[in-house]
Write a protein that holds these residues in place. Sequence first.
Motif, PDB file in Angstrom:
ATOM      1  N   SER A  75      -4.720  -7.928   0.136  1.00 54.26           N
ATOM      2  CA  SER A  75      -5.514  -7.632   1.308  1.00 54.26           C
ATOM      3  C   SER A  75      -6.690  -8.580   1.375  1.00 54.26           C
ATOM      4  CB  SER A  75      -6.275  -6.237   0.662  1.00 54.26           C
ATOM      5  OG  SER A  75      -5.612  -5.327   0.271  1.00 54.26           O
ATOM      6  N   ASN A 126       2.537   1.654  -3.843  1.00 52.31           N
ATOM      7  CA  ASN A 126       1.462   2.075  -4.538  1.00 52.31           C
ATOM      8  C   ASN A 126       1.260   3.406  -4.210  1.00 52.31           C
ATOM      9  OD1 ASN A 126       1.734  -0.504  -5.487  1.00 52.31           O
ATOM     10  ND2 ASN A 126      -0.572  -1.161  -4.708  1.00 52.31           N
ATOM     11  N   LYS A 127       0.959   4.062  -3.146  1.00 51.87           N
ATOM     12  CA  LYS A 127       0.742   5.382  -2.908  1.00 51.87           C
ATOM     13  C   LYS A 127       2.060   6.096  -3.354  1.00 51.87           C
ATOM     14  CE  LYS A 127      -2.308   5.489   1.135  1.00 51.87           C
ATOM     15  NZ  LYS A 127      -2.271   5.763   2.719  1.00 51.87           N
ATOM     16  N   LYS A 155      -1.763  -2.991  -8.361  1.00 53.05           N
ATOM     17  CA  LYS A 155      -3.084  -2.772  -7.756  1.00 53.05           C
ATOM     18  C   LYS A 155      -3.597  -4.279  -7.616  1.00 53.05           C
ATOM     19  CE  LYS A 155      -5.622   0.670  -9.113  1.00 53.05           C
ATOM     20  NZ  LYS A 155      -6.339   1.611  -9.753  1.00 53.05           N
ATOM     21  N   GLN A 208      -1.972  -5.748  -4.532  1.00 52.71           N
ATOM     22  CA  GLN A 208      -2.415  -5.197  -3.336  1.00 52.71           C
ATOM     23  C   GLN A 208      -3.797  -5.722  -3.025  1.00 52.71           C
ATOM     24  OE1 GLN A 208      -2.502  -1.033  -3.357  1.00 52.71           O
ATOM     25  NE2 GLN A 208      -3.691  -0.868  -1.503  1.00 52.71           N
ATOM     26  N   ASN A 228       0.936  -1.218   0.099  1.00 61.54           N
ATOM     27  CA  ASN A 228      -0.105  -0.082   0.121  1.00 61.54           C
ATOM     28  C   ASN A 228       0.830   1.291   0.046  1.00 61.54           C
ATOM     29  OD1 ASN A 228      -2.674   1.485   0.309  1.00 61.54           O
ATOM     30  ND2 ASN A 228      -1.753   2.017   2.241  1.00 61.54           N
TER      31      ASN A 228
END
Length: 788
Positions: free
Chosen positions: A667, A443-444, A660, A663, A440
């Motif tokens: 998740s 990716n941010k 994504k 992720q 996360n």
Amino acid sequence: MLLYNLKLAIRNLLSNKVVLLINILGLSVGITIGLLIFSFAQKELSTDHFLPQHEQVFSLLRNDQPGVAQQMSQLVKKEIPEIESITNCQYEQAPQVFVKNNDVSFKIEKLLIADSSFFKVFQLPSVYGNPSNSLNKPNQLVLTKSLAKNIFGDTNPIGKSLLYNTTHLQNELVEVTAVIEDLPQNSSWDFKAVLSTLTNYKIDWYKNQGWGNQNFISFLKTKENVNPELLQEKIMNMSQENIPDGYKDLIQFSIFPFSQIYFNFPKHGKLKHGNKFTLAIIQIIGFLILFLACVNYINLVTAQRGKRYKNVAIIKTMGSNKRHILALFTYESAITLLIVLVLVIGFVWLLLSGFNQLTHSAFALIEIFSGWNLCMLFFIMLFTLAITGLFPGLIFSRQTTSALINRHVDKKQKNSLRNSLLVFQFFISIILITCLLVINHQNKLLFNNNPGFEKEHILYASTNTDLENNTQAFKNQLLQTPGIEDLTFSSEPILKISENWGLSFINRGKEETIRFAKFRVSSNFFNFFNIQLKQGTNFTEHSKAKWDFILNETAIRNFDIKQLSDARMLLDEDPSSGTIIGEVNDFNFESMHSPIREAVFTCSGKSDEVIYLKTTANTPKILEQTIQLIKKTWNEFSPNFPFEYHFLDDSWEQLYRKEKLFQKIVSYAALISLFLSCLGLIGLSFFVIENRTKEIGIRKVNGAKTIEIMSMLNLDILKWTLIAFVIACPIAWYAMHKWLENFAYKTELSWWIFALAGIIALGIALLTVSFQSWRAATRNPVESLRYE
């Protein structure tokens, strides 16, 4: 007797409905997730293996790069007799491709341009016609089955004609010469139709391609029993005699196995690619979740069996024999596993559509329950039945009644098993939570990092010859449109550059050949995107005729240009052309997986193949109104090709689609892992508290407070979670360190990420058991002391 055993087994199972529900739900979820993940992994690992003789197919490389000129592959075919066939192909560069049948237009999203040998190298299954003889002439087209059905219905389309239109070539009648099966989901190729290369020779700039136009990808198929290592050596040591003087000593040929391109050659940009390390992490996650569910189930069922000693003793006293006791335990396990199997099928059916959408797959239900998955499911069921049914039944049936009544339980051994399970559960959970936090954070960084150019409030679309013929009028009308602030053009989308050049270059009197990514842009391109000029001057209206160049910082640095006036591109004998007039700041014209490379910009005349529009719309409603006005203007100037637009910030995020996806998978895996861990904790807490009921009562009678009782019961959770944290941290660090190697720009593996993961796991664990602890601690001590 069978009916009696079934009734007794069901009665025993229903005696503790909560634990039964936990057992069934936990194992069902774990097996479901395992089946889905292993199906995806099998699809990825089998990519391109469906092709006949795929081990004989190789990609021809030039200087370890996939781009070659047609003359290069022809030379290799001529020089190397071990090659059976060789093909050159490329995806159609035109951004819009349409075919028309009976005045109905159909868009072809992905069109491959290939020569007559393509289907000899790649023997794709045929529906109609013979693909290997289908691209010998101009204006021949091979369709996939789904596209052919969409255009012609269920009829055989061989010999039928379609009107072919692209932004580069219009009003060509093409003949359908073959129909092939749709490409399977485990194919690295991705096209809907194949057009003969000879068709594009009608375009002037296309047919005049020489050794310098290295925009094709080439694949060769060897004859049988050819040693790849000897072939590699022979190709690398080819004579330079038939290579033109300007390219001798600059070209080194080699080959790379086609079956390994998907995972091991991401630079081969024309094909789909996977990440083997990411896939390995996903497989490990699937295995751990499945293993966690199975261990949870076996442990809880075995713990329940520990309360059955007196029950079995009573049954034996009443005359039951060994076979009856064995059958009773086996029936209980078989009934539970049968319910689990039904739930697994139901869960897979419910989740399959979302799973296909998440992983961009196309699995059918029957595919999930076939092959290795079916073998795995059968083994899990059989092993679990043996561990929870047959073996306990055999153990209980062989013991005497007195031994069962006076059974001595080794609590230390029992606690060791329970604590080991607890460590394992939170070991998995902490690893997954840590991975999720790192992914996360990375990716941010990718999404929010400044790429060096403005990307918000900008949409772009591909132009065509109709617009190019009326550029000025088209621009003027768009700039008068409410909501349009500015516009500019370039030869390719700013994030999808594929044009790479090699030019002679002189710097401080020394001549050499340089290679770079080449952009052709309008004179206001840098101002439009707010890309700052570092030195020199910007393009002017005369820059096109003078062949002026602007380079980015990386090109200036890597080409060792000390002053702009020291260097020049060698285009012709005119010393006034090829001048390097400026340097602009670096910006990410590709994804942040790769460092910024050398880029060279030239100025276009009127317009190019991509138009960018900057809007001032600040609400969705105003934006939609602006887009409708653009469409109206577009249709006025370009009636043959519709306005198909993209938002630049969305395209930026699409560069990281796989990240994504990863992720999301992690998740969901972390949530499922925590869910299974909580189920196991709830089940285990029942037995722990049940075994310590009298101890709790005695402590309360002697003055223990509720908070003290809860602390006593929760202390083990804290201790074993900390042990799991210590074990999990180095493994999670290593996994994420390897994953971050895929990026040129990466986040740091800070200590707080690992600490936060441990706190989250510990908090969830304490919340899960605290309710049970509170109930036990607040229970009337009289009831606890009377408990038996």
